[in-house]
Write an enzyme that holds these catalytic residues in place. Sequence first.
Site, mmCIF file in Angstrom:
data_model
loop_
_atom_site.group_PDB
_atom_site.id
_atom_site.type_symbol
_atom_site.label_atom_id
_atom_site.label_comp_id
_atom_site.label_asym_id
_atom_site.label_seq_id
_atom_site.Cartn_x
_atom_site.Cartn_y
_atom_site.Cartn_z
ATOM 1 N N LYS A 94 43.150 11.248 -6.079
ATOM 2 C CA LYS A 94 43.680 11.698 -4.750
ATOM 3 C C LYS A 94 45.043 12.064 -4.756
ATOM 4 O O LYS A 94 45.280 12.945 -3.876
ATOM 5 C CB LYS A 94 43.315 10.544 -3.946
ATOM 6 C CG LYS A 94 41.943 10.376 -3.828
ATOM 7 C CD LYS A 94 41.506 9.592 -2.374
ATOM 8 C CE LYS A 94 40.348 9.461 -2.143
ATOM 9 N NZ LYS A 94 39.626 8.487 -2.859
ATOM 10 N N GLU A 116 43.550 7.987 7.191
ATOM 11 C CA GLU A 116 42.678 6.808 6.991
ATOM 12 C C GLU A 116 42.466 6.605 5.613
ATOM 13 O O GLU A 116 42.688 7.425 4.742
ATOM 14 C CB GLU A 116 41.305 7.090 7.863
ATOM 15 C CG GLU A 116 40.510 8.070 6.859
ATOM 16 C CD GLU A 116 40.885 9.424 6.599
ATOM 17 O OE1 GLU A 116 41.685 10.048 7.180
ATOM 18 O OE2 GLU A 116 40.362 9.979 5.494
ATOM 19 N N SER A 382 36.903 10.013 -11.672
ATOM 20 C CA SER A 382 37.592 10.254 -10.782
ATOM 21 C C SER A 382 38.979 9.210 -10.699
ATOM 22 O O SER A 382 40.018 9.392 -10.169
ATOM 23 C CB SER A 382 36.864 10.180 -9.465
ATOM 24 O OG SER A 382 36.035 8.917 -9.094
HETATM 25 C C1 LIG Z 1 38.208 8.119 -2.753
HETATM 26 C C2 LIG Z 1 37.562 8.121 -4.164
HETATM 27 C C3 LIG Z 1 36.401 9.030 -4.421
HETATM 28 C C4 LIG Z 1 35.528 9.592 -3.374
HETATM 29 O O1 LIG Z 1 36.224 10.626 -2.748
HETATM 30 P P1 LIG Z 1 35.826 12.214 -2.821
HETATM 31 O O2 LIG Z 1 36.477 12.837 -2.008
HETATM 32 O O3 LIG Z 1 34.426 12.226 -2.695
HETATM 33 O O4 LIG Z 1 36.224 12.453 -4.207
HETATM 34 C C5 LIG Z 1 35.922 9.009 -5.385
HETATM 35 N N1 LIG Z 1 36.473 8.267 -6.525
HETATM 36 C C6 LIG Z 1 37.607 7.480 -6.639
HETATM 37 C C7 LIG Z 1 38.225 6.800 -7.479
HETATM 38 C C8 LIG Z 1 38.271 7.439 -5.189
HETATM 39 O O5 LIG Z 1 39.399 6.828 -5.061
#
Ligand SMILES: *Cc1c(COP(=O)(O)O)cnc(C)c1O
Length: 400
Positions: A94, A116, A382
Amino acid sequence: MSENYFKTYPNKEGFFKEYGGAFIPPVLEEEMKKITDAYYAISKSHSFISELRSIRKHFQGRPTPVYFCNRLSEKYGGRIYLKREDLNHTGAHKLNHCMGEALLAKHLGKKRLIAETGAGQHGVALATAAAYFGLECEIHMGEVDMAKEYPNVVRMKILGTEVVPVTHGLKTLKEAVDSAFQSYLNDPVNTIYCIGSVVGPHPFPMMVRDFQRVVGIEAKEQFIDMTGELPDKIVACVGGGSNAMGIFSAFLDDEECEIIGIEPAGRSLEVGEHAATMTLGKPGVIHGFKCYLLQDEKGEPAPVYSCASGLDYPGVGPEHSMLKDIKRVKYDVINDKEAIDAFYELSRLEGIIPALESAHAVAYAIKLAQQDPQKSILVNLSGRGDKDIDFVVDTYGLPE
Ligand SMILES: *Cc1c(COP(=O)(O)O)cnc(C)c1O
């Protein structure tokens, strides 16, 4: 596709075929137009590009590595690779778009960032960006998520951000978006709403995708360096869809690469127990844009659930909605139990504790590896799972 694809989608009005756009009150139209114009101009300027590049390298710690999962692949077959966004500063992908959004805010002369957060990852990333640029920051968060992701609440406060608890409805991500949006409407001139995914009105789905493209650009080059070829399959979890767009965007052109987005099947595919938007939703409008949407009979967003707070959103990015319709990306589901099992498997076989969101993608990669052991699979990991450890152990216990 490639550069041509990025020029074609979205169009000037922010549409990815029939999805996207900006369904917003007139007071916001002018603000969104200013942000759009500024983004088109600034994002091409040398100073913006070189400042962002420097931030990526020296502050975020990019490039993040691609890693081959030796023991996981040995156990399940296939060749499973991870793009390590868990090693990006603040522990998830992010920060890639938050630093971009905050840099844009600085160029626009804004004083305050507002947003948010679900799992708290977007809040922490934005609070970090605000501290870096010396901007004020206000984060809205559902009370249920605040309890579940308490360490992230503390992190935001340490970073100097105001955390606003949201106490209505299911007290999770959707209500937090409503609340943050209201607060933004009170002062759109000095504030910028930094959307946490490839969702919301134009230009956000485009901007957030563009800021996340770094993930795919790096991963493609790294994967080819390591193996001499392209991955057969690319897998990422989809909440709003930003980490998935980040990695998918580099491979859309490569028809031989199969691309799969994973949504949460939660406890079951019954009303209120999942967030499988692409699988069970129908086109509708939420938070200022059109997309696949889980909705009740009245067309209102339906209640959703996942063990992963970052995935429980009833809508999804407009670009994903289009990519589903044109069949370039396939969307499938993983349930809570499969995600929890993958959370422990990756921890114990590779020494990497994944975020519960990312564990959905890992679980699917394990299934793919078992089905077709000849193939290589690139997973976008992610985020890291430190934020989830208390919740997982308290709710599911430790395995044998
Ligand atoms: C917020 C988050 C997601 C989901 O958000 P996307 O916009 O779909 O990528 C996925 N993995 C992690 C670790 C997150 O913090």
